[in-house]
Structures are given as C-alpha cells and as structure tokens.
Design an enzyme around this catalytic site. Structure first.
Site, PDB file in Angstrom:
ATOM      1  N   ARG A 106     -18.241  36.605  -7.162  1.00 18.69           N
ATOM      2  CA  ARG A 106     -18.403  35.513  -7.989  1.00 18.69           C
ATOM      3  C   ARG A 106     -19.165  34.453  -7.264  1.00 18.69           C
ATOM      4  O   ARG A 106     -20.205  33.641  -7.460  1.00 18.69           O
ATOM      5  CB  ARG A 106     -17.299  35.062  -8.619  1.00 18.69           C
ATOM      6  CG  ARG A 106     -17.297  33.813  -9.461  1.00 18.69           C
ATOM      7  CD  ARG A 106     -18.741  33.707 -10.327  1.00 18.69           C
ATOM      8  NE  ARG A 106     -19.006  34.804 -11.129  1.00 18.69           N
ATOM      9  CZ  ARG A 106     -20.224  35.278 -11.456  1.00 18.69           C
ATOM     10  NH1 ARG A 106     -21.290  34.572 -11.050  1.00 18.69           N
ATOM     11  NH2 ARG A 106     -20.298  36.472 -12.207  1.00 18.69           N
ATOM     12  N   LYS A 173     -34.540  -0.582  -3.336  1.00 22.16           N
ATOM     13  CA  LYS A 173     -34.502  -0.496  -4.773  1.00 22.16           C
ATOM     14  C   LYS A 173     -34.480  -1.744  -5.570  1.00 22.16           C
ATOM     15  O   LYS A 173     -34.356  -2.973  -4.903  1.00 22.16           O
ATOM     16  CB  LYS A 173     -33.492   0.596  -5.240  1.00 22.16           C
ATOM     17  CG  LYS A 173     -33.688   2.019  -4.840  1.00 22.16           C
ATOM     18  CD  LYS A 173     -32.919   3.053  -5.137  1.00 22.16           C
ATOM     19  CE  LYS A 173     -33.134   3.419  -6.681  1.00 22.16           C
ATOM     20  NZ  LYS A 173     -34.372   4.141  -6.914  1.00 22.16           N
ATOM     21  N   GLU A 203     -39.272  -0.016  -4.167  1.00 21.70           N
ATOM     22  CA  GLU A 203     -39.782   0.439  -5.427  1.00 21.70           C
ATOM     23  C   GLU A 203     -40.055  -0.812  -6.233  1.00 21.70           C
ATOM     24  O   GLU A 203     -39.470  -1.970  -6.087  1.00 21.70           O
ATOM     25  CB  GLU A 203     -38.150   0.970  -6.031  1.00 21.70           C
ATOM     26  CG  GLU A 203     -38.374   1.094  -7.563  1.00 21.70           C
ATOM     27  CD  GLU A 203     -36.853   1.425  -8.098  1.00 21.70           C
ATOM     28  OE1 GLU A 203     -36.425   2.636  -7.546  1.00 21.70           O
ATOM     29  OE2 GLU A 203     -36.169   0.698  -8.887  1.00 21.70           O
TER      30      GLU A 203
END
Length: 287
Positions: A106, A173, A203
């Site tokens: 798995r 940002k 940005e």
C-alpha cells in the site's frame, strides 16, 4: 533545443520519506493480517500494472518501500519515471517473501499512484501550451511533507518548479506590499536585503502597479488574476525587460489563452493540489 534532465531523488531523502510512511502504516504491531494468514516460508511474485494511460513518477519510492520492509525482496523497474505509458503497461515486477511484499504494497502504491497522478496532470497542462514558449510551473501549494517528491513529479510531467520554500527566493505578495507601504517600498527593501544570488519577484494585479515594478526593477513580476487582454498589455509594456509569470484562474480551459499572451511562466496549484491519482495496481501470484 536544450535537453531537460530529470532531477534525481537522493536515496537518503527517499528512505527517510518512505520509512516514515511505513512506520505509520505498520502501527504498533505490524501487518497482523499477513502474519495471521500467510506462513513465513511463503514467497510471492507480483506485477505493478498501470490501468490507465499516464505519466509515471515515484518508482524510486515504491522500490524503497519494498526494500526497507525486506532487503531480500527483488524489485525490477520495467519503466522509468517520466515515461508515458498506456493502460495495461507493466511497470515493475516484485518477488520475495510474501508477507513482506504485502506489507509494503500500500505504501508503494500510494506514492506511485499519487505522484504519477501529479505527473500525468502536469503533462496535460504542458501539452495545452506546447505551441508557445511559456512553461507551466508548480507552487508552494503542496501536501505538507510531500513537497520535494511532488515537485519532482511535476518535472516528470514536463512542468517546472517555482521556488522550493520561503528561503530560496524572495516573492513579495499583496500582503507584503500592504504592510511595507507600497510596491516601490517593498521592492527597495527587498533588493537591499537580498544577496546577489537571490532573485526578487513581486506580485501585482494592476497595470499601474506593474509600471512601478518596471521603474524600480525586479527579476520577475507575477501578474495575478489578469485576463488575457491585460496580460497582453503587460507583455507589450515589458518589452522583454523582466521575466513575466501569470497566475490565478489557471486551469485546462484557460491556460492556452494565457500562454498565448506571451508570458514566460504560468503558475498553478492545480497540478499538485487537484491532480487525480493514476490507477496503478499490484497483481500477485503465489510462487
């Protein structure tokens, strides 16, 4: 055309990653199902088969899962990361103690299915803009703990990587701009702080802000949530001076039009955070 090589996943990093996943899955008592139903002398052979078309990524992690559970397991890769395969392709063969093969199954498949899904989804985005010079790039929007391998999978699918973390490039940002007092103020502070090898990106979401960036200077400007018309205007204003990156509202329906505006990069979290898994199974035969 410059050949783009895939990065290698360092064995130490892979082992640390996979060991933690195995420990999580084995819990406090190990694989009690395999121990209860299969004798320790039994061996098994198994094939890993890709059940749909896609791009493979994560074979080193799958191999590590089996090897860390039991070094006697033989793992033979029949494909390579970055390969485009068709449904029905056998991509690996495993042989060894049956209990160990099933205990590692798995974790090995989880890595392989998820990372191949990221690579496959990235390849769809890259194919949509292959007629342009733009490149699709991932972001820091990754599953915690999986950033290194997800960014590797993006490269397998033909995408590129944005900054790896908070420490390898400056990305100013909107919130940084708000606190710093404006675009010019944030850029001046960043350039004064940065070393000569650290790039500065900022940005913006208006052409007025972009004009200030061009006046102040930056390595890269991220044009956020601008439609194709505004992006074309920004590309014309830029006239090749700095690298342009587009972001916001990027999906398989919009990326072609964005790329055709002339931007250099298109960043999106879709290739990591919204990628469906690739259907890969392990088919076992008692040996």
């Amino acid at each position: 055309m410059t050949r783009v090589f895939l990065p290698e996943l360092p064995a130490l990093m892979v082992e640390d990653q996979v060991r933690a996943a195995l420990v999580e899955d084995l819990g406090r008592a190990g694989d009690i199902t395999s121990n209860a139903t299969i004798g320790p002398e039994r061996t098994a052979r198994a094939d890993m088969n890709c059940r749909e078309d896609g791009v493979i990524a994560g074979l080193p992690l799958a191999e590590a899962a089996f090897r860390l559970i039991e070094p006697a397991i033989e793992f033979k890769a029949l494909a390579a990361d970055g390969d485009r395969v068709k449904a029905g392709t056998r991509i690996a063969r495993i042989a060894g103690p049956a209990r160990a093969v099933l205990s590692a199954e798995r974790v090995a498949l989880n890595y392989l299915m998820h990372l191949s899904g990221v690579a496959t989804h990235t390849a769809r985005f890259a194919a949509a803009i292959a007629h342009t010079s733009a490149r699709v790039t991932c972001t820091r929007k990754t599953i915690p703990g999986l950033r290194a391998v997800e960014k590797y999978a993006v490269r397998c699918g033909g995408g590129s990587s944005h900054r790896f973390g908070l420490d390898d490039a400056i990305l100013i940002k909107d919130n940084h701009i708000a606190v710093a007092g404006g675009v010019a103020e944030a850029l001046r502070a960043a350039k004064a702080f940065a070393g000569h090898l650290v790039k500065v990106e900022i940005e913006v979401d208006t052409l007025e802000q972009f004009e200030i960036v061009l006046a102040e200077g930056a390595d890269v400007c991220l044009l956020d949530n601008m439609g194709p018309d505004l992006l074309r205007k920004a590309v014309a204003m830029n006239d090749g001076r700095i690298t342009l990156e587009a972001s916001g509202n990027v999906n398989l329906d919009t990326i072609k039009a964005i790329a055709e505006t002339g931007v250099d990069y298109i960043s999106t979290s879709k290739i990591t955070m919204a990628a469906p898994t690739l259907d890969i199974g392990l088919d076992i035969a008692i040996g």
